[in-house]
Write a protein that holds these residues in place. Sequence first.
Motif, PDB file in Angstrom:
ATOM      1  N   HIS A 183      24.950 -16.920  27.562  1.00  0.00           N
ATOM      2  CA  HIS A 183      24.580 -16.786  26.277  1.00  0.00           C
ATOM      3  C   HIS A 183      24.854 -18.126  25.712  1.00  0.00           C
ATOM      4  O   HIS A 183      26.111 -18.741  26.148  1.00  0.00           O
ATOM      5  CB  HIS A 183      25.161 -15.778  25.308  1.00  0.00           C
ATOM      6  N   CYS A 184      24.124 -18.790  24.699  1.00  0.00           N
ATOM      7  CA  CYS A 184      24.643 -20.074  24.282  1.00  0.00           C
ATOM      8  C   CYS A 184      23.817 -20.400  23.049  1.00  0.00           C
ATOM      9  O   CYS A 184      22.664 -19.726  22.720  1.00  0.00           O
ATOM     10  CB  CYS A 184      24.173 -20.964  25.284  1.00  0.00           C
ATOM     11  N   VAL A 185      24.327 -21.250  22.256  1.00  0.00           N
ATOM     12  CA  VAL A 185      23.640 -21.785  21.020  1.00  0.00           C
ATOM     13  C   VAL A 185      23.112 -23.313  21.022  1.00  0.00           C
ATOM     14  O   VAL A 185      23.772 -24.058  21.957  1.00  0.00           O
ATOM     15  CB  VAL A 185      24.326 -21.543  19.674  1.00  0.00           C
ATOM     16  N   VAL A 186      21.837 -23.300  20.826  1.00  0.00           N
ATOM     17  CA  VAL A 186      21.553 -24.777  20.684  1.00  0.00           C
ATOM     18  C   VAL A 186      21.441 -25.418  19.169  1.00  0.00           C
ATOM     19  O   VAL A 186      21.239 -24.693  18.268  1.00  0.00           O
ATOM     20  CB  VAL A 186      20.058 -24.948  21.279  1.00  0.00           C
ATOM     21  N   LEU A 236      31.966 -19.355  23.103  1.00  0.00           N
ATOM     22  CA  LEU A 236      30.610 -19.679  23.005  1.00  0.00           C
ATOM     23  C   LEU A 236      30.340 -21.099  23.635  1.00  0.00           C
ATOM     24  O   LEU A 236      31.133 -22.137  23.537  1.00  0.00           O
ATOM     25  CB  LEU A 236      30.208 -19.859  21.533  1.00  0.00           C
ATOM     26  N   THR A 237      29.259 -20.924  24.435  1.00  0.00           N
ATOM     27  CA  THR A 237      28.738 -22.751  25.025  1.00  0.00           C
ATOM     28  C   THR A 237      27.778 -22.885  23.902  1.00  0.00           C
ATOM     29  O   THR A 237      26.965 -22.159  23.508  1.00  0.00           O
ATOM     30  CB  THR A 237      28.031 -22.452  26.251  1.00  0.00           C
ATOM     31  N   LEU A 238      27.915 -24.292  23.381  1.00  0.00           N
ATOM     32  CA  LEU A 238      26.895 -24.798  22.455  1.00  0.00           C
ATOM     33  C   LEU A 238      26.243 -25.941  22.997  1.00  0.00           C
ATOM     34  O   LEU A 238      27.118 -27.032  23.699  1.00  0.00           O
ATOM     35  CB  LEU A 238      27.644 -25.183  21.339  1.00  0.00           C
ATOM     36  N   VAL A 239      24.985 -26.224  23.110  1.00  0.00           N
ATOM     37  CA  VAL A 239      24.049 -27.314  23.664  1.00  0.00           C
ATOM     38  C   VAL A 239      24.038 -27.936  22.303  1.00  0.00           C
ATOM     39  O   VAL A 239      23.335 -27.676  21.379  1.00  0.00           O
ATOM     40  CB  VAL A 239      22.915 -26.829  24.235  1.00  0.00           C
ATOM     41  N   ASN A 240      24.443 -29.336  22.213  1.00  0.00           N
ATOM     42  CA  ASN A 240      24.614 -30.112  21.172  1.00  0.00           C
ATOM     43  C   ASN A 240      23.662 -31.137  21.224  1.00  0.00           C
ATOM     44  O   ASN A 240      23.546 -32.041  22.236  1.00  0.00           O
ATOM     45  CB  ASN A 240      25.847 -30.701  20.883  1.00  0.00           C
ATOM     46  N   ILE A 241      22.631 -31.153  20.255  1.00  0.00           N
ATOM     47  CA  ILE A 241      21.494 -32.400  20.418  1.00  0.00           C
ATOM     48  C   ILE A 241      21.658 -33.344  19.485  1.00  0.00           C
ATOM     49  O   ILE A 241      21.845 -33.143  18.150  1.00  0.00           O
ATOM     50  CB  ILE A 241      20.167 -31.671  19.905  1.00  0.00           C
ATOM     51  N   GLY A 248      35.180 -24.000  21.047  1.00  0.00           N
ATOM     52  CA  GLY A 248      33.958 -23.752  21.745  1.00  0.00           C
ATOM     53  C   GLY A 248      33.678 -24.881  22.820  1.00  0.00           C
ATOM     54  O   GLY A 248      34.112 -26.082  22.652  1.00  0.00           O
ATOM     55  N   GLN A 249      32.847 -24.556  23.908  1.00  0.00           N
ATOM     56  CA  GLN A 249      32.560 -25.468  25.049  1.00  0.00           C
ATOM     57  C   GLN A 249      31.326 -26.318  24.506  1.00  0.00           C
ATOM     58  O   GLN A 249      30.213 -25.502  24.062  1.00  0.00           O
ATOM     59  CB  GLN A 249      32.158 -24.856  26.147  1.00  0.00           C
ATOM     60  N   VAL A 250      31.332 -27.418  24.369  1.00  0.00           N
ATOM     61  CA  VAL A 250      30.246 -28.143  23.870  1.00  0.00           C
ATOM     62  C   VAL A 250      29.427 -29.234  24.998  1.00  0.00           C
ATOM     63  O   VAL A 250      30.167 -29.866  25.818  1.00  0.00           O
ATOM     64  CB  VAL A 250      30.396 -29.040  22.648  1.00  0.00           C
ATOM     65  N   LEU A 251      28.039 -28.983  25.131  1.00  0.00           N
ATOM     66  CA  LEU A 251      27.370 -29.616  26.176  1.00  0.00           C
ATOM     67  C   LEU A 251      26.479 -30.617  25.331  1.00  0.00           C
ATOM     68  O   LEU A 251      25.474 -30.080  24.483  1.00  0.00           O
ATOM     69  CB  LEU A 251      26.462 -29.014  27.190  1.00  0.00           C
ATOM     70  N   THR A 252      26.502 -32.023  25.439  1.00  0.00           N
ATOM     71  CA  THR A 252      25.781 -32.733  24.512  1.00  0.00           C
ATOM     72  C   THR A 252      24.556 -33.561  25.155  1.00  0.00           C
ATOM     73  O   THR A 252      24.733 -34.029  26.055  1.00  0.00           O
ATOM     74  CB  THR A 252      26.689 -34.128  23.780  1.00  0.00           C
ATOM     75  N   LEU A 253      23.441 -33.277  24.520  1.00  0.00           N
ATOM     76  CA  LEU A 253      22.418 -34.187  25.011  1.00  0.00           C
ATOM     77  C   LEU A 253      21.872 -35.001  24.006  1.00  0.00           C
ATOM     78  O   LEU A 253      21.791 -34.731  22.959  1.00  0.00           O
ATOM     79  CB  LEU A 253      21.313 -32.936  25.145  1.00  0.00           C
ATOM     80  N   LYS A 254      21.864 -36.574  24.587  1.00  0.00           N
ATOM     81  CA  LYS A 254      21.223 -37.429  23.400  1.00  0.00           C
ATOM     82  C   LYS A 254      20.377 -38.309  24.213  1.00  0.00           C
ATOM     83  O   LYS A 254      20.408 -38.557  25.546  1.00  0.00           O
ATOM     84  CB  LYS A 254      22.500 -38.124  23.045  1.00  0.00           C
ATOM     85  N   GLY A 255      19.471 -39.114  23.382  1.00  0.00           N
ATOM     86  CA  GLY A 255      18.739 -40.107  24.157  1.00  0.00           C
ATOM     87  C   GLY A 255      19.430 -41.302  24.345  1.00  0.00           C
ATOM     88  O   GLY A 255      20.680 -41.745  23.904  1.00  0.00           O
ATOM     89  N   SER A 256      19.252 -41.997  25.309  1.00  0.00           N
ATOM     90  CA  SER A 256      19.819 -43.373  25.498  1.00  0.00           C
ATOM     91  C   SER A 256      19.706 -44.235  24.531  1.00  0.00           C
ATOM     92  O   SER A 256      18.561 -44.552  24.001  1.00  0.00           O
ATOM     93  CB  SER A 256      18.992 -44.102  26.688  1.00  0.00           C
TER      94      SER A 256
END
Length: 337
Positions: free
Chosen positions: A204-207, A252-257, A279-287
């Motif tokens: 389960h995760c939250v975006v 919670l795992t959080l996908v961070n935009i 919380g565990q945070v996975l960060t996605l970002k543009g270059s």
Amino acid sequence: MSQSLMAREALQAPEQIRRQLYENQNTVKDIVTRVKKFAPKMVYLIGRGSSDHAGVYAKYLIETELGIPVCAAAPSVSTLFGQALQLEHALVICISQSGKSPDILHQVKQAKKMGALCLALVNDESSPLAELVDQVLPLKAGPEKAVAATKSFLCTLSAIASLVAEWADSKELALGLQNLPAQLQDIVNQEVKLAFNDLKDVKHCVVLGRGFGYAIGRELALKLKEVCGIHAEAFSSAEFLHGPITLVANQLTLVNIEIEDETFEHHKKQVDEVIRRGGQVLTLKGSNQSPAEEQVYKRLTPLIIMLRFYLDIEFVAQQMGLNPDEPVGLNKVTQTL
């Protein structure tokens, strides 16, 4: 490990968008001329699934660049409750890859009867939807056979951006679109942002995103569900503190935009609070720096993030032993009312 149809189609996006922007120049000008003459007081968006998610991007872009209020259709109001809405001063934008869904067609017919100007963003230019509306802005994504939409979603976002750039006479957005195909190709060649080890134990995760980040967050959450079988829910970071943040206590795992625009500092504070609570945070970002001429324009960063995500999530799914081309229980065209 063989490359899936999903990955092959996602990799076509930079070239398809380049082609779309070139071939649609006159079409966009013609549409905007008619839209300006109609002078809509609002924009009404019709779409399902990934098309509906593209509409959230359209809402933010139209409202921030043009100041015209935008709302999304609730299809059942027309199809099941039988209510015809007063849309005589509305520009109706219908987004559909196939242009065949019965509920979409029904709503457009009703909207035209009620006086709306109807525009379709559609991939199949010979579809019933294309024949029904007043104007067509072709997505030109090419045939898309994978159930999980990739290039058609990205082509929808670029079509929306090209429409708004012309409508708002935005030189920044227009220049950003010129550079976009090369920048998308750059991101294909850059390192993975989301890997198997990041998601292998996640159920389960939250975006989490804000503004344009939230606009793509819903699409990102959908792909986590349909391609990897991970239960994901998208939130605006502005709303996350109003209750849902209590989920952090459950590891919670959080996908961070992360998008470096007007929302950046406000969004970062919410993400920092999640980290503070464990919380565990996975960060996605543009270059931030692209080898392709200019820095990626902030309003187009969502396309960069999504293309890299599509490629990463396809590979993660295969490493999980899943077939990204055969999501359980899904079909390419969904029949709804």
